[in-house]
Scaffold this active site. Structure first.
Site, PDB file in Angstrom:
ATOM      1  CG  HIS A   1       0.392   6.596   7.001  1.00  0.00           C
ATOM      2  ND1 HIS A   1      -0.262   6.037   5.923  1.00  0.00           N
ATOM      3  CD2 HIS A   1       1.673   6.794   6.580  1.00  0.00           C
ATOM      4  CE1 HIS A   1       0.581   5.924   4.910  1.00  0.00           C
ATOM      5  NE2 HIS A   1       1.761   6.378   5.275  1.00  0.00           N
TER       6      HIS A   1
ATOM      7  NE  ARG B   1       6.330   7.452   7.362  1.00  0.00           N
ATOM      8  CZ  ARG B   1       6.020   7.777   6.109  1.00  0.00           C
ATOM      9  NH1 ARG B   1       6.872   7.536   5.149  1.00  0.00           N
ATOM     10  NH2 ARG B   1       4.873   8.359   5.842  1.00  0.00           N
TER      11      ARG B   1
ATOM     12  CE1 TYR C   1      -2.638  -3.396   1.294  1.00  0.00           C
ATOM     13  CE2 TYR C   1      -4.224  -1.791   0.504  1.00  0.00           C
ATOM     14  CZ  TYR C   1      -3.898  -3.088   0.843  1.00  0.00           C
ATOM     15  OH  TYR C   1      -4.832  -4.073   0.707  1.00  0.00           O
TER      16      TYR C   1
ATOM     17  CG  HIS D   1      -2.954  11.874   5.640  1.00  0.00           C
ATOM     18  ND1 HIS D   1      -4.119  12.532   5.305  1.00  0.00           N
ATOM     19  CD2 HIS D   1      -2.023  12.300   4.745  1.00  0.00           C
ATOM     20  CE1 HIS D   1      -3.898  13.296   4.251  1.00  0.00           C
ATOM     21  NE2 HIS D   1      -2.632  13.177   3.895  1.00  0.00           N
TER      22      HIS D   1
ATOM     23  NE  ARG E   1       2.010  14.636   7.291  1.00  0.00           N
ATOM     24  CZ  ARG E   1       3.211  14.639   6.701  1.00  0.00           C
ATOM     25  NH1 ARG E   1       3.337  14.997   5.447  1.00  0.00           N
ATOM     26  NH2 ARG E   1       4.270  14.264   7.366  1.00  0.00           N
TER      27      ARG E   1
ATOM     28  CD  GLU F   1       6.838  11.619  -1.214  1.00  0.00           C
ATOM     29  OE1 GLU F   1       7.725  10.956  -0.661  1.00  0.00           O
ATOM     30  OE2 GLU F   1       5.658  11.261  -1.274  1.00  0.00           O
TER      31      GLU F   1
ATOM     32  CD  GLN G   1      -1.336   3.231  -3.395  1.00  0.00           C
ATOM     33  OE1 GLN G   1      -1.730   4.375  -3.275  1.00  0.00           O
ATOM     34  NE2 GLN G   1      -2.156   2.212  -3.414  1.00  0.00           N
TER      35      GLN G   1
END
Lengths: 633, 116
Positions: free
Chosen positions: A414, A449, A109, A298, A353, A178, A111
């Site tokens: 997550h 992370r 998962y 998230h 975030r 990212e 991705q």
């Protein structure tokens, strides 16, 4: 910049005694503490039957009823487990034990991508710096250095193994950038990188004659013995969930690569298999656990409760709404249509975030609500549909038009930054037990992370554990009668289907209740009083559940998938609560309203040592080490 | 005794059942967007990620037009096409079509985030 770790916050065993925080200095590094010595219980003696160098091993696994013998046992079939298996299979027989289909893992998962320094203008130092900053300076610098340095080679190996990543028209790997990374360094395969890596590794595994994959085998407990003050691992008990048979695996070396524990929370991106089995088994086996308070959420997963037409089946893993919705002008509201982000941060919806996640969590808890609203409907319809067709379609199927109405969202668990404490070779304090991937706490992630570092960590540490495992394997031999040292788990046929049905039903309810407690009291915004309340509630719930089981004839050594997952969830939940209570500061993912600031003196990992379990719950003891007393009431 | 404790367990479980809020779903009034531009000089003391989002957004205006063109072109392409697709902006072969998935920091495809 951090200095390498010489201290830790030590937390006594997970019980209801509360947690003491002592700072203990250890003058030796982690690797010395976790020194591997030969196992004295089984005499070190070259057994010709096990010599495998250069010879085909197919006959090396012996079968004795429901006991199987392997040189290496791997628990989990994600990137860490498979990568390791492929290497050690050159030196011995390997069993991969996985609880569902082999591809059912968090890897599949993942991705987005894998991060590595693959561009000349990038540098290991830069990757390290980005990692350490993201980790709020709680990272173990040696681990960070090792991962960032060895990452590129691990990617190249994957490519050599057949993993196909996107490249530029200049023929080089295409690297994306990212959040949190100061260079382009994300290697990816369109948007299914994890799946591509998993595919390539599985193909190699299936073609390897020395690797046997035991799918639908649920690992129950590690088989361990005491050698003086040392704990030694000799294998694992598993339940074949298709045939309802217990299988005992005796192995010289065991790698735990069982992934995460997202399902301790009600809303999670993780597949159903992520119930923290490895962390729980390791804790019960006296392995040291670290940093469990750092759970990554998230902020905006689609909240099914807010959809006009509910999904027919409970969604297995969350649909995450991208930050791009906020970036493109989406506004967050609570259910009274109050815009709340400006109250928390001057950047409002564009705050980082983690700030957004905390703000949403705070609103939900203060107002006792289930979700908030993310509204993009004020934007032109065509733009919404062209930028976010995935969200539009998903919502429309459930009766919501995002060009007209706001999207219901709620934070989703997550990734677990913490786990079984690992040294630089993936070694643990249990001899013969190695860990890699999300189940491990290597010190790479620290308090938070960095994006795309998790697949990388799995690859690097799985590879690093290979040589030490081989060395350990060669220096040990197995007594084939070892299998009878531990009581065998028991399938509860004697209970009958009525009782089993009741037990399964109550277990299902108890799981939901635990998840609810965790979300309500151990969410993103925490406080000592809420955590203590969580401890109380979880304790009561666990006692109720165990009482129910044992009153209905359940025996200490009985196993069933749902019950075993439940005991693992309890174990992990308690580890998270204990760890959270122990950290009297806010750092990275761990935020405490009564300790809202960073404390330099607390820039230490949280470490949990298990105590000897003479008392304690069924969930906190290995199945074969249950007390003689039969009654639990 | 067991039955009572069990029913208490079930009773406490039912308290957590979901109640639907009385949300009418009306559109929000025009919301004054905060002056984001004035915040661009805010130095992020925590994760670098905000700085990146800032950098992306400051370039966004320039690239917006280019992205729009790209999108309209890509929309016409067959979705089932395999790795021949070349991203005009980045030169990436076989990658995801449409706007750069990481333009806001996370990895997104058509609105769904798959990595962050």
């Amino acid at each position: 910049m951090g200095q390498s770790y010489k201290q830790a916050i030590w937390v006594p065993s997970v019980t209801f005694n509360g947690c003491l925080q002592r700072e203990l200095s250890w003058s030796c590094g982690v690797s010395k503490f976790l020194q591997i010595r030969k196992c004295n219980l089984f005499r070190s003696r070259t057994n010709e039957n096990w010599k495998s160098f250069g010879t085909v091993i197919t006959s090396a696994y012996l079968r004795d009823g429901s006991t199987k013998y392997f040189d290496f046992a791997v628990i989990g079939s994600g990137v860490a487990g498979l990568r390791y298996a492929l290497e050690v299979a050159k030196h011995g027989s390997v069993a991969i034990i996985t609880k569902a289909e082999p591809h059912e893992s968090n890897t599949n998962y993942a991705q987005g991508g894998v991060s590595a320094v693959l561009c000349p203008s990038d540098s290991v130092e830069s990757h390290m710096q980005d990692t350490i900053v993201a980790g709020a300076y709680l990272c173990d610098e040696e681990s960070v250095k090792v991962v960032c340095t060895e990452g590129p080679d691990r990617i190249r190996e994957l490519i050599a193994m057949g993993a196909s990543f996107d490249h530029g028209d200049d023929g080089n790997l295409h690297l994306a950038r990212e959040g949190g990374h100061s260079h382009h360094r994300i290697v990816h395969a369109a948007d299914m990188t994890g799946r591509e890596i998993e595919r390539a590794l599985l193909e190699a595994v299936v073609n390897d004659p020395n690797i046997s994959v035991f799918k639908h085998h649920f690992a129950i407990d590690l088989l361990t013995s005491q050698d003086g003050s040392d704990t030694v691992c000799h294998g694992i008990d598993a339940l074949n969930t298709e045939t309802q048979e217990v299988v005992r695996f005796i192995s010289k070396v065991t790698l735990l690569a069982s992934g995460g524990a997202g399902h301790i929370y009600p809303s999670t991106t993780n597949p159903l298999v992520a119930t923290g089995d490895g962390m729980a088994m390791a804790h019960r086996a006296q392995a040291v656990i670290s940093n469990m308070e750092f759970v990554q959420f998230h902020p905006t997963a689609l909240a099914d409760e807010g959809l006009p037409i509910k999904p027919k089946k409970t969604r297995e893993n969350s649909f995450l709404i991208t930050e791009a919705v906020r970036g493109d002008g989406g506004i967050l509201y609570n259910l009274s249509m109050e815009r709340f982000m400006p109250l928390y941060d001057g950047r409002a919806e564009l705050a980082p975030r983690d700030v957004v996640a905390r703000s949403i969590d705070d609103q939900l808890k203060k107002r006792n609500e289930k979700y908030v609203l993310l509204d993009i409907s004020h934007k032109p319809r065509e733009k919404i549909l062209s930028h976010f067709p995935n969200i539009a379609n998903e919502c429309l199927q459930h009766g919501l038009d995002i060009t007209q109405q706001p999207i219901p969202v709620v934070p989703a668990a997550h990734y677990m930054c913490g786990g079984v404490r690992a040294g630089l070779q993936g070694e643990t304090n249990v001899h013969g037990l190695y860990v890699a991937g999300e189940v491990a706490c290597t010190g790479l992630h620290g308090a938070n992370r960095l994006a795309s570092n998790s697949l990388l960590e799995a690859l690097v540490f799985a590879r690093r554990a290979v040589q030490p495992s081989i060395n350990y394997m060669k220096s040990s031999s197995l007594d084939l009668s070892a299998s009878s040292l531990w009581t065998r788990p028991l399938v509860p046929k004697s209970l009958g289907s009525d009782v089993m049905h009741k037990i399964l039903r109550i277990t299902k309810e108890v799981r939901k209740e635990l998840q609810s407690i965790m979300w309500k009291y151990v969410g993103i915004v925490r406080s000592t009083s809420r955590l203590q309340e969580a401890e109380q509630k979880i304790g009561k719930l666990e006692a109720k559940w165990e009482t129910y089981l044992f009153e209905h004839g359940w025996q200490q050594t009985m196993v069933a998938l749902e019950a075993c997952e439940m005991r693992n969830l309890f174990c992990c939940a308690k580890l998270v609560v204990s760890s959270a209570l122990a950290r009297h500061e806010s750092r990275g993912l761990h935020y405490m309203t009564d300790f809202p600031h960073l404390e330099e003196s607390k820039r230490l990992p949280t470490v949990i040592f298990p105590s000897s379990h003479t008392t304690g719950t069924w969930s906190s003891r290995q199945l074969h080490q249950q007390p003689i007393v039969k009654s639990m009431v | 005794m067991a039955k009572t404790s069990l029913s208490r367990l079930f009773a406490s479980l039912s308290e957590h059942s979901i109640t639907k809020p009385s949300f009418t779903g009306s559109r929000s009034d025009s919301v004054t967007r905060p002056a984001y531009n004035s915040v661009t000089r805010f130095v992020c003391s925590s994760a670098q990620e905000t700085q990146l989002i800032r950098e992306e957004r400051s370039n966004e205006g320039d690239r917006e037009a280019a992205k729009e063109n790209l999108e309209s072109v890509n929309k016409e392409e067959d979705e089932g096409e395999d790795g021949d697709h070349v991203n005009k902006e980045t030169g990436e072969v076989g990658g995801p079509k449409g706007p750069e998935p990481t333009r806001y920091g996370d990895w997104e495809r058509n609105g769904r985030c798959s990595d962050f």
